[in-house]
Design a protein around this motif. Structure first.
Motif, PDB file in Angstrom:
ATOM      1  N   PHE A  26       0.817  -1.217   0.000  1.00  0.00           N
ATOM      2  CA  PHE A  26       0.000   0.000   0.000  1.00  0.00           C
ATOM      3  C   PHE A  26       0.858   1.277   0.000  1.00  0.00           C
ATOM      4  O   PHE A  26       0.351   2.359  -0.299  1.00  0.00           O
ATOM      5  CB  PHE A  26      -0.955   0.013   1.198  1.00  0.00           C
ATOM      6  CG  PHE A  26      -2.202  -0.820   0.990  1.00  0.00           C
ATOM      7  CD1 PHE A  26      -2.933  -0.729  -0.191  1.00  0.00           C
ATOM      8  CD2 PHE A  26      -2.643  -1.687   1.983  1.00  0.00           C
ATOM      9  CE1 PHE A  26      -4.077  -1.498  -0.374  1.00  0.00           C
ATOM     10  CE2 PHE A  26      -3.788  -2.455   1.799  1.00  0.00           C
ATOM     11  CZ  PHE A  26      -4.520  -2.362   0.616  1.00  0.00           C
ATOM     12  N   THR A  27       2.115   1.158   0.310  1.00  0.00           N
ATOM     13  CA  THR A  27       3.002   2.328   0.208  1.00  0.00           C
ATOM     14  C   THR A  27       3.337   2.631  -1.247  1.00  0.00           C
ATOM     15  O   THR A  27       3.809   3.730  -1.565  1.00  0.00           O
ATOM     16  CB  THR A  27       4.316   2.100   0.981  1.00  0.00           C
ATOM     17  OG1 THR A  27       5.058   1.029   0.377  1.00  0.00           O
ATOM     18  CG2 THR A  27       4.044   1.775   2.442  1.00  0.00           C
ATOM     19  N   LYS A  28       3.092   1.663  -2.139  1.00  0.00           N
ATOM     20  CA  LYS A  28       3.392   1.832  -3.568  1.00  0.00           C
ATOM     21  C   LYS A  28       2.137   2.138  -4.379  1.00  0.00           C
ATOM     22  O   LYS A  28       2.191   2.869  -5.357  1.00  0.00           O
ATOM     23  CB  LYS A  28       4.061   0.564  -4.108  1.00  0.00           C
ATOM     24  CG  LYS A  28       5.327   0.171  -3.361  1.00  0.00           C
ATOM     25  CD  LYS A  28       5.835  -1.199  -3.813  1.00  0.00           C
ATOM     26  CE  LYS A  28       7.031  -1.645  -2.993  1.00  0.00           C
ATOM     27  NZ  LYS A  28       7.483  -3.003  -3.366  1.00  0.00           N
ATOM     28  N   SER A  29       1.019   1.545  -3.988  1.00  0.00           N
ATOM     29  CA  SER A  29      -0.259   1.767  -4.675  1.00  0.00           C
ATOM     30  C   SER A  29      -1.376   1.569  -3.673  1.00  0.00           C
ATOM     31  O   SER A  29      -1.341   0.620  -2.888  1.00  0.00           O
ATOM     32  CB  SER A  29      -0.414   0.782  -5.836  1.00  0.00           C
ATOM     33  OG  SER A  29      -1.720   0.865  -6.385  1.00  0.00           O
ATOM     34  N   ASN A  30      -2.379   2.467  -3.699  1.00  0.00           N
ATOM     35  CA  ASN A  30      -3.433   2.359  -2.681  1.00  0.00           C
ATOM     36  C   ASN A  30      -4.550   1.403  -3.077  1.00  0.00           C
ATOM     37  O   ASN A  30      -5.569   1.312  -2.390  1.00  0.00           O
ATOM     38  CB  ASN A  30      -4.013   3.740  -2.338  1.00  0.00           C
ATOM     39  CG  ASN A  30      -4.641   4.419  -3.549  1.00  0.00           C
ATOM     40  OD1 ASN A  30      -4.746   3.830  -4.621  1.00  0.00           O
ATOM     41  ND2 ASN A  30      -5.047   5.667  -3.368  1.00  0.00           N
ATOM     42  N   THR A  31      -4.348   0.659  -4.181  1.00  0.00           N
ATOM     43  CA  THR A  31      -5.259  -0.425  -4.546  1.00  0.00           C
ATOM     44  C   THR A  31      -4.449  -1.692  -4.763  1.00  0.00           C
ATOM     45  O   THR A  31      -3.428  -1.664  -5.455  1.00  0.00           O
ATOM     46  CB  THR A  31      -6.040  -0.112  -5.832  1.00  0.00           C
ATOM     47  OG1 THR A  31      -6.837   1.059  -5.633  1.00  0.00           O
ATOM     48  CG2 THR A  31      -6.962  -1.268  -6.198  1.00  0.00           C
ATOM     49  N   GLN A  32      -4.883  -2.783  -4.157  1.00  0.00           N
ATOM     50  CA  GLN A  32      -4.232  -4.079  -4.335  1.00  0.00           C
ATOM     51  C   GLN A  32      -5.290  -5.138  -4.594  1.00  0.00           C
ATOM     52  O   GLN A  32      -6.467  -4.946  -4.277  1.00  0.00           O
ATOM     53  CB  GLN A  32      -3.389  -4.452  -3.111  1.00  0.00           C
ATOM     54  CG  GLN A  32      -2.231  -3.495  -2.822  1.00  0.00           C
ATOM     55  CD  GLN A  32      -1.175  -3.475  -3.915  1.00  0.00           C
ATOM     56  OE1 GLN A  32      -0.964  -4.468  -4.615  1.00  0.00           O
ATOM     57  NE2 GLN A  32      -0.499  -2.337  -4.071  1.00  0.00           N
ATOM     58  N   ILE A  33      -4.852  -6.271  -5.168  1.00  0.00           N
ATOM     59  CA  ILE A  33      -5.757  -7.351  -5.531  1.00  0.00           C
ATOM     60  C   ILE A  33      -5.426  -8.595  -4.708  1.00  0.00           C
ATOM     61  O   ILE A  33      -4.260  -8.945  -4.543  1.00  0.00           O
ATOM     62  CB  ILE A  33      -5.627  -7.722  -7.026  1.00  0.00           C
ATOM     63  CG1 ILE A  33      -5.757  -6.484  -7.913  1.00  0.00           C
ATOM     64  CG2 ILE A  33      -6.635  -8.803  -7.407  1.00  0.00           C
ATOM     65  CD1 ILE A  33      -7.116  -5.868  -7.945  1.00  0.00           C
ATOM     66  N   MET A  34      -6.458  -9.276  -4.213  1.00  0.00           N
ATOM     67  CA  MET A  34      -6.284 -10.580  -3.583  1.00  0.00           C
ATOM     68  C   MET A  34      -7.212 -11.553  -4.292  1.00  0.00           C
ATOM     69  O   MET A  34      -8.338 -11.201  -4.654  1.00  0.00           O
ATOM     70  CB  MET A  34      -6.595 -10.522  -2.088  1.00  0.00           C
ATOM     71  CG  MET A  34      -6.337 -11.839  -1.349  1.00  0.00           C
ATOM     72  SD  MET A  34      -6.343 -11.668   0.459  1.00  0.00           S
ATOM     73  CE  MET A  34      -8.096 -11.457   0.776  1.00  0.00           C
ATOM     74  N   VAL A  35      -6.748 -12.771  -4.499  1.00  0.00           N
ATOM     75  CA  VAL A  35      -7.557 -13.743  -5.237  1.00  0.00           C
ATOM     76  C   VAL A  35      -7.397 -15.129  -4.636  1.00  0.00           C
ATOM     77  O   VAL A  35      -6.326 -15.498  -4.166  1.00  0.00           O
ATOM     78  CB  VAL A  35      -7.162 -13.751  -6.746  1.00  0.00           C
ATOM     79  CG1 VAL A  35      -5.702 -14.137  -6.919  1.00  0.00           C
ATOM     80  CG2 VAL A  35      -8.048 -14.681  -7.553  1.00  0.00           C
ATOM     81  N   GLY A  36      -8.491 -15.891  -4.633  1.00  0.00           N
ATOM     82  CA  GLY A  36      -8.387 -17.259  -4.133  1.00  0.00           C
ATOM     83  C   GLY A  36      -9.738 -17.841  -3.772  1.00  0.00           C
ATOM     84  O   GLY A  36     -10.712 -17.115  -3.569  1.00  0.00           O
ATOM     85  N   GLY A  37      -9.760 -19.153  -3.671  1.00  0.00           N
ATOM     86  CA  GLY A  37     -11.006 -19.834  -3.351  1.00  0.00           C
ATOM     87  C   GLY A  37     -11.060 -20.402  -1.954  1.00  0.00           C
ATOM     88  O   GLY A  37     -11.997 -21.133  -1.616  1.00  0.00           O
ATOM     89  N   SER A  38     -10.052 -20.107  -1.122  1.00  0.00           N
ATOM     90  CA  SER A  38     -10.019 -20.629   0.250  1.00  0.00           C
ATOM     91  C   SER A  38     -10.700 -19.634   1.185  1.00  0.00           C
ATOM     92  O   SER A  38     -10.086 -18.655   1.628  1.00  0.00           O
ATOM     93  CB  SER A  38      -8.570 -20.877   0.689  1.00  0.00           C
ATOM     94  OG  SER A  38      -7.940 -21.797  -0.179  1.00  0.00           O
TER      95      SER A  38
END
Length: 298
Positions: free
Chosen positions: A88-100
């Motif tokens: 978040f210090t580099k970009s204020n939007t991040q992606i998380m992905v997964g089925g667990s």
């Protein structure tokens, strides 16, 4: 405001492809919360993104552990939050992905924390399970914690024993520790889900298993077979082939069981995620621009 966009849905629905498209749009990284993809010895059977996909966006928590390491959901929560603080210090939007689902919730909501209890309690309960059966332990939980008796999966021996050991070891109901003292998150969470008709999901799963076999799943499982009792290998796609190596099943039957058990896994995933009313659902072929438009509205 920092924002974490989380993509969920059943296995083989297309979450990886969408996550890469969104990561390119937001110039950000991708956190995997697929508990099967942590292990570097397991590639084909866990549908790890291929080299082209991994090169298309920076991924984290993909094959970063060994099957010989113990890695809990609690440790993943800690690691993921630390990584997000950095990203978040580099970009204020991040992606998380997964089925667990449990791993998703650990990052977004935090885990419930329980006092430590002596391991002898678990050993005693396991012995009671073996000698007296699961109904005996279910009756015990009903007396000690009626709320948990009604809310946890009491037919799951692991969860049943976990609830009982907390009740006995702390002299306090297991349910009293749920949803207490969770650490606040310093990001806004948006959850989107991909789904399709059941027939489509099942067809995609069946085809994926066939492709896995063509790409060498049998050989991968053969290498892992000497370590078949490791916790990391108690997963669909490997367990069934271990039965084949043991001489209990034919190869064709093992493959059919992989498909069947993966379909059941997908059903459980959807059951978990459908309980979350904050998820914004899309069809698996939804235009990415439409998804982006919806994200901007949230």
């Amino acid at each position: 405001m920092n924002t974490l966009i989380t993509i969920v849905g059943p296995t083989a629905i297309g979450k990886t492809a969408l996550s890469i498209q969104l990561a390119k749009q937001y110039y950000c990284d991708i956190l995997s919360c697929d508990s099967r993809q942590f292990y570097k010895e397991m590639t084909i059977g866990t549908a790890v993104p291929d080299k082209e996909e991994l090169n298309a966006a920076k991924h984290h928590f993909i094959q970063n552990r060994s099957i010989f390491e113990d890695y809990s959901v609690g440790q993943f929560e800690k690691d993921a939050i630390e990584k997000l603080e950095e990203l978040f210090t580099k970009s204020n939007t991040q992606i998380m992905v997964g089925g667990s689902g449990l791993y998703v919730d650990a990052v977004l909501k935090g885990l419930d924390y329980f006092p430590k209890v002596t391991p002898e309690i678990r050993e005693h309960l396991s012995l009671e399970l073996e000698k007296k059966g699961i109904n005996f332990l279910q009756d015990k939980l009903q007396k000690l914690d009626p709320i948990s008796y009604k809310t946890i999966a009491i037919n799951n021996p692991h969860r049943l024993i976990r609830a009982l050991e907390i009740c006995i070891g702390t002299n306090t109901p297991y349910s009293s520790f749920i949803n207490k003292n969770k650490a606040p998150r310093n990001f806004h969470s948006i959850k989107i889900g991909l789904n399709a008709d059941r027939e489509i999901i099942y067809d995609r799963i069946n085809k994926r298993v066939d492709i896995m076999m063509e790409h060498g799943l049998l050989e991968e499982a053969k290498k892992l077979y000497p370590n078949k009792k490791l916790n990391a290998l108690q997963t669909v796609g490997y367990r069934e082939l271990f039965e084949y190596f043991d001489g209990n099943w034919t190869l064709d039957f093992a493959i059919s069981e992989i498909k069947k058990n993966t379909r059941r896994f997908a059903k459980r995933q959807l059951t978990w995620f459908r309980k979350d009313k904050s998820i914004i659902w899309f069809g698996h072929k939804e235009n990415t621009q439409n998804i982006l438009q919806k994200l901007q509205e949230n």
